[in-house]
Write an enzyme that holds these catalytic residues in place. Structure first.
Site, short mmCIF file in Angstrom:
data_model
loop_
_atom_site.label_atom_id
_atom_site.label_comp_id
_atom_site.label_asym_id
_atom_site.label_seq_id
_atom_site.Cartn_x
_atom_site.Cartn_y
_atom_site.Cartn_z
N GLY A 521 0.78 -1.16 -0.04
CA GLY A 521 0.07 -0.19 -0.05
C GLY A 521 0.69 1.18 0.03
N ALA A 522 1.53 1.65 -1.12
CA ALA A 522 2.40 2.61 -1.22
C ALA A 522 1.31 3.90 -1.22
CB ALA A 522 3.18 2.58 -2.55
N GLY A 526 1.84 8.49 4.44
CA GLY A 526 1.59 9.63 5.08
C GLY A 526 0.53 9.56 6.12
N GLY A 527 -0.01 8.13 6.43
CA GLY A 527 -1.00 7.85 7.31
C GLY A 527 0.05 7.15 8.81
N PHE A 528 0.90 8.01 9.13
CA PHE A 528 1.43 7.94 10.21
C PHE A 528 2.78 6.47 10.04
CE2 PHE A 528 -2.62 8.56 11.68
CZ PHE A 528 -2.45 10.01 12.18
N GLY A 529 3.08 5.85 8.87
CA GLY A 529 3.64 4.76 8.80
C GLY A 529 3.52 3.82 7.83
N LYS A 545 1.58 -2.61 10.83
CA LYS A 545 1.93 -1.15 10.67
C LYS A 545 3.07 -0.65 11.35
CE LYS A 545 -0.20 3.12 9.52
NZ LYS A 545 -1.25 3.87 8.86
N ASP A 643 -9.44 10.74 9.73
CA ASP A 643 -8.88 10.73 8.28
C ASP A 643 -9.85 9.65 7.47
OD1 ASP A 643 -7.03 11.28 6.28
OD2 ASP A 643 -5.61 9.88 7.18
#
Ligand SMILES: *[C@@H]1O[C@H](CO)[C@@H](O)[C@H](O)[C@H]1NC(C)=O
Ligand SMILES: *[C@@H]1O[C@H](CO)[C@@H](O)[C@H](O)[C@H]1NC(C)=O
Ligand SMILES: *[C@@H]1O[C@H](CO)[C@@H](O)[C@H](O)[C@H]1NC(C)=O
Ligand SMILES: *[C@@H]1O[C@H](CO)[C@@H](O)[C@H](O)[C@H]1NC(C)=O
Ligand SMILES: *[C@@H]1O[C@H](CO)[C@@H](O)[C@H](O)[C@H]1NC(C)=O
Ligand SMILES: *[C@@H]1O[C@H](CO)[C@@H](O)[C@H](O)[C@H]1NC(C)=O
Length: 820
Positions: A521-522, A526-529, A545, A643
């Site tokens: 999932g490139a 931006g979603g924290f990790g 994650k 988010d």
């Protein structure tokens, strides 16, 4: 002269006879021949010696030795056996009788197995280089080992509907629909795979998209075949090309590998690879990767589990109220020391945490309705329902958000216990409960005694006690946690007391992700990790994650992670556990096979196969709404997502929507853990509510706003901030709002949906979704509905509230600003 001619003639004749003998010896076996178990070295080989038919000693070796008459691959791997592995002692023989019948005969002359070809005029037999032994009339085969398989299918062999592979009480068949099934005791189907879902559950992966359309076509005479390069596929005259069912993990590689498909003794179907002459084979694909899910693996009432760091499942009895049927083989199952009927009115419920009894509907509906019931209930009423019913033997309560309660009343019980299983099982035993001695790495179980007279009292008392115990534990843990730095033993207790998540060690996670090799999932960056794919010892595929930018201390992290773990809902990605060691903070989730919604909505042009039908999109919209409603309104402590965007909506193998990445903002923000998420953390441009952009704290209503934009994108198939040609440079959301105001809902709908069987009912649904999306994406938080109402509006249980009039030019400008 005459004599010389005579001699030449004789020599020629001799040479001819010699040649004939060679031919006969090397390929054809004539009626009247026999093989004897006393001479295992004598065998009937194939022309180039790849296979041979002869006697092979059984393994493990017995005293006195026993033998099977088998076709073996070079090195000794058995690929077919006479009479499904029937054994004889050293006096046995395999007779190819003059009548043409092939028989396995014991020393005393008893026919153990026969080919039943006595009156077919069989004139010869041969074993070919593909491993098929056939009995032939002239050149026509009347019987062959390929037509009568035992437990193995070889490359080149056609396995058609009606054929069966058997191994013990397990069988494998190909149905006329093309489905592959594994069945236990000819009654319980525990694995069923249709032609339109390839092994990784992704129909789109099948090379030719046209083929996908063909899958709804009825098959006429499917056959299953294994290609020598390790691909398992179903062919049928109705299919343009074979439908791929599985790939071996080494497919195409290692061309000299010999591969075969086998139903093994555990009841698993696997592709195996064997190097020539090695005599051993490695499994390179398994139908059921989690072996504890194999029905009956631990026998009746046996519990299957994985001890730590062990890939082999182990078996044990549920408690000391049971004893193994066979002391030397824990897989034979368990029996009660005292039968329930011998303790009327004096039985109790054994409670097994993180345990389920495997549930598979039996093929016979009469039996299915007799042995298993499903309904929704809390775990305590699931326990009591079984306790109060005379016929019930055990029940399983799912804590995964479905609250399903399975009641088992007769038949076979197979248990599976693992810390990651979100279920609790109850088993009736004659009291008192006798504990299993504590077992390392094994799920703990506890029990509660119930008696009809004091039932209600006990429930109340235990509820109170539990609350006090848990409360006390929390306080104690919090107090001691700070003192000891690493409150591990205490944490484990807490985990145990409230069915909490698994805590993984960093080493364990590094091992299961293969050293963080497989990044997924490139787009979710931006979603924290970053997410990595991995596999737990029991075969569960996970997404790990690795969090970055942690400001919280270890203790707070644990508390927050634990809270997330306790949110179980069908439309939320489940957090299995976490790891918090030194500076490492990791979350372990279920892996979602179909990835995120954005890849279906926005990248479909290059990949028309990925187009989601309207029905799927509508189901996804409702699923996401329910997931968020649960977070906002049904959790003990409301969770603000903060988010919401298509990247955070994942699809499982049946395309159910699963919201991910919730609770993270709170997990990462420093300091007070009671206030809402700070807007500087998390949130993605394009989906943020106006108040979030203005640096106000996020609220449930900000989630509603973001969800509204996701709804619009689900219908429209484009990003809300995409600028369309011919719309005066306006963003899609802005343009759509105006079109909606004008009553042109049709223009908003993804045009690729309108092409195929789009109908009036679909149109009504789509129009409703568009209306709801604009109700949600109101600039004023107070004008946005609560998530509970959003669900009702989407479901059609409630009229969509009239949207306020189209915004005045001024507010449209503002909206435009906000969306930039
Ligand atoms: C034996 O024959 C089979 C079938 O023709 C072929 O695939 C295989 O490579 C041969 N093996 C050897 C060792 O020649
Ligand atoms: C299997 O089926 C294919 C196609 O129908 C056929 O060409 C082939 O000869 C069959 N193989 C055997 C061993 O019967
Ligand atoms: C297997 O099925 C038969 C009938 O189909 C039944 O009598 C038998 O009890 C079953 N075996 C087990 C272990 O349940
Ligand atoms: C075939 O398998 C699919 C799952 O892949 C299942 O949904 C379907 O019910 C099966 N069909 C039959 C007839 O068993
Ligand atoms: C798979 O096949 C089933 C029936 O066999 C059908 O209902 C379903 O729509 C098919 N799924 C896909 C994605 O083609
Ligand atoms: C019920 O079980 C208890 C042990 O738990 C035993 O002491 C008692 O005698 C039993 N009562 C009856 C009626 O069997």
């Amino acid at each position: 002269m005459d004599m010389e001619t005579e001699q030449t003639k004789q020599m020629q004749l001799q040479a001819l006879i010699f040649l004939c003998t060679i031919t006969v010896a090397s390929s054809d076996i004539l009626p009247g021949s026999a093989l004897h178990a006393s001479e295992p070295a004598r065998a009937w080989p194939s022309p180039n010696n790849t296979f041979s038919l002869g006697f092979a000693p059984t393994k493990p070796t017995t005293n006195p030795p026993t033998f099977v008459a088998a076709i073996t691959y070079s090195g000794g791997v058995i690929v077919w056996s006479a009479g499904h592995g029937a054994t004889v002692d050293s006096t046995g023989s395999l007779q190819f009788l003059p009548s043409g019948n092939l028989c396995l005969v014991s020393g005393s002359g008893i026919v153990i197995w026969e080919s039943n070809t006595a009156d077919h005029g069989v004139s010869s037999a041969s074993l070919d280089d593909f491993g098929s032994f056939s009995l032939k009339t002239g050149n026509v085969s009347v019987w062959s080992s390929f037509q009568n398989p035992t437990d193995t299918v070889l490359p080149g062999q056609n396995f058609s509907a009606g054929m069966v592979l058997r191994s013990g009480s397990y069988s494998f068949t190909l149905l006329g629909t093309g489905n592959l099934t594994l069945t236990w005791n000819d009654s319980t189907v525990y694995w069923n795979r249709g032609v339109n879902s390839s092994v990784d559950g992704d129909p789109w992966k099948i090379s030719n998209p046209r083929q996908v359309l063909n899958f709804s076509v009825k098959l006429s005479s499917p056959t299953l075949g294994l290609q020598s390069i390790g691909i398992l596929s179903v062919s049928d005259p109705m299919l343009e090309s074979p439908a791929i069912m599985a790939y071996s993990s080494d497919y195409v590689e290692g061309r000299d590998m010999f591969r075969f498909l086998r139903l093994n003794g555990d009841g698993n179907l696997g592709i195996y690879s064997s190097a020539r002459g090695s005599g051993t084979a490695t499994m390179t694909w398994a139908a059921v990767p989690d072996r504890c899910q194999l029905f009956g693996y631990c026998g009746h009432m046996g519990i299957c589990y994985y001890s730590e760091y062990d890939y082999e499942p182990s078996c044990e009895c549920p408690s000391k109220n049971f004893e193994p049927v066979d002391e030397n083989d824990s897989r034979k199952g368990c029996k009660r020391k005292v039968e329930i009927r011998d303790c009327p009115g004096n039985y109790t419920m054994l409670e097994l945490n993180h345990t389920q009894f495997l549930q598979f509907p039996a093929q016979d509906p009469a039996e299915a309705s007799g042995s298993q019931e499903v309904f929704a209930a809390s775990s305590s009423s699931c326990q009591m329902h079984c306790f109060g019913s005379n016929s019930c033997v055990a029940s399983t309560s799912m804590n995964d958000g479905t609250r399903h309660c399975y009641i088992k009343s007769l038949g076979f019980l197979g248990g599976y216990s693992a810390l990651m299983l979100p279920s609790t099982s109850y088993l009736k035993v004659c009291g008192p409960v006798l504990w299993n001695s504590p077992n390392n790495g094994k799920t703990k179980s506890n029990y509660s005694r119930l008696s009809v007279s004091v039932l209600i009292l006990l429930v109340l008392a235990s509820l109170l006690g539990f609350l006090m115990f848990q409360g006390g534990l929390w306080l104690w843990c919090r107090g001691n946690g700070a003192k000891f730095g690493r409150p591990l033993p205490c944490y484990a207790l807490l985990e145990y007391a409230s069915s909490m998540p698994v805590q993984f060690s960093f080493k364990e996670i590094r091992r299961s992700t293969n050293g963080f090799k497989d990044r997924i999932g490139a787009a979710a960056a931006g979603g924290f990790g970053v997410y990595y794919k991995g596999t737990l010892t029991n075969g569960t595929v996970i997404a790990v994650k690795r969090l970055e930018g942690i400001e919280r201390g270890e203790k707070e992290f644990r508390v927050e992670a634990t809270k997330i773990c306790c949110t179980h809902h069908l439309n939320l990605v489940r957090l299995i556990g976490f790891c918090s060691e030194r500076t490492n903070r990791l979350l372990v989730h279920e892996f979602m096979k179909n990835g995120s919604l954005d890849s279906f909505l926005f990248t479909a042009k290059e990949n028309p196969g990925k187009l989601l039908s309207w029905n799927k999109r509508f189901a996804i919209a409702i699923g996401v709404a329910r997931g968020i409603r649960y977070l906002h309104e049904e959790c003990q402590e409301p969770v603000i997502h903060g988010d919401i965007k298509p990247e955070n909506i994942l699809l499982d193998e049946s395309y159910n929507a699963r919201v991910s990445d919730f609770g993270l903002a709170k997990l990462l923000s420093p300091g007070d853990n009671t206030g809402p998420a700070s807007p500087s953390i998390g949130g993605t441009g394009g989906y943020l509510a106006p108040e979030q952009l203005a640096n106000q704290p996020a609220t449930p209503k900000s989630d509603v706003y973001s969800f509204g934009l996701v709804l619009l994108e689900t219908v429209g198939g484009r990003r809300n901030f995409e600028v369309l040609a011919g719309t005066d440079g306006r963003k899609f959301s802005e343009w759509a709002r105006e079109e909606h105001g004008k009553g042109n809902a049709r223009g908003i709908i993804d045009e690729r949906l309108l092409e195929d069987d789009w109908n009036a009912a679909d149109f009504d649904q789509a129009r409703r979704v568009v209306a709801v999306s604009f109700r949600c994406a109101q600039e004023q938080p107070s004008l946005r509905p609560r998530m509970g109402r959003v669900v009702q509006m989407l479901e059609g249980a409630m009229e969509v509230e009239r949207p306020p009039p189209p915004p005045s030019p001024k507010s449209a400008d503002e909206l435009c600003l906000f969306l930039t």
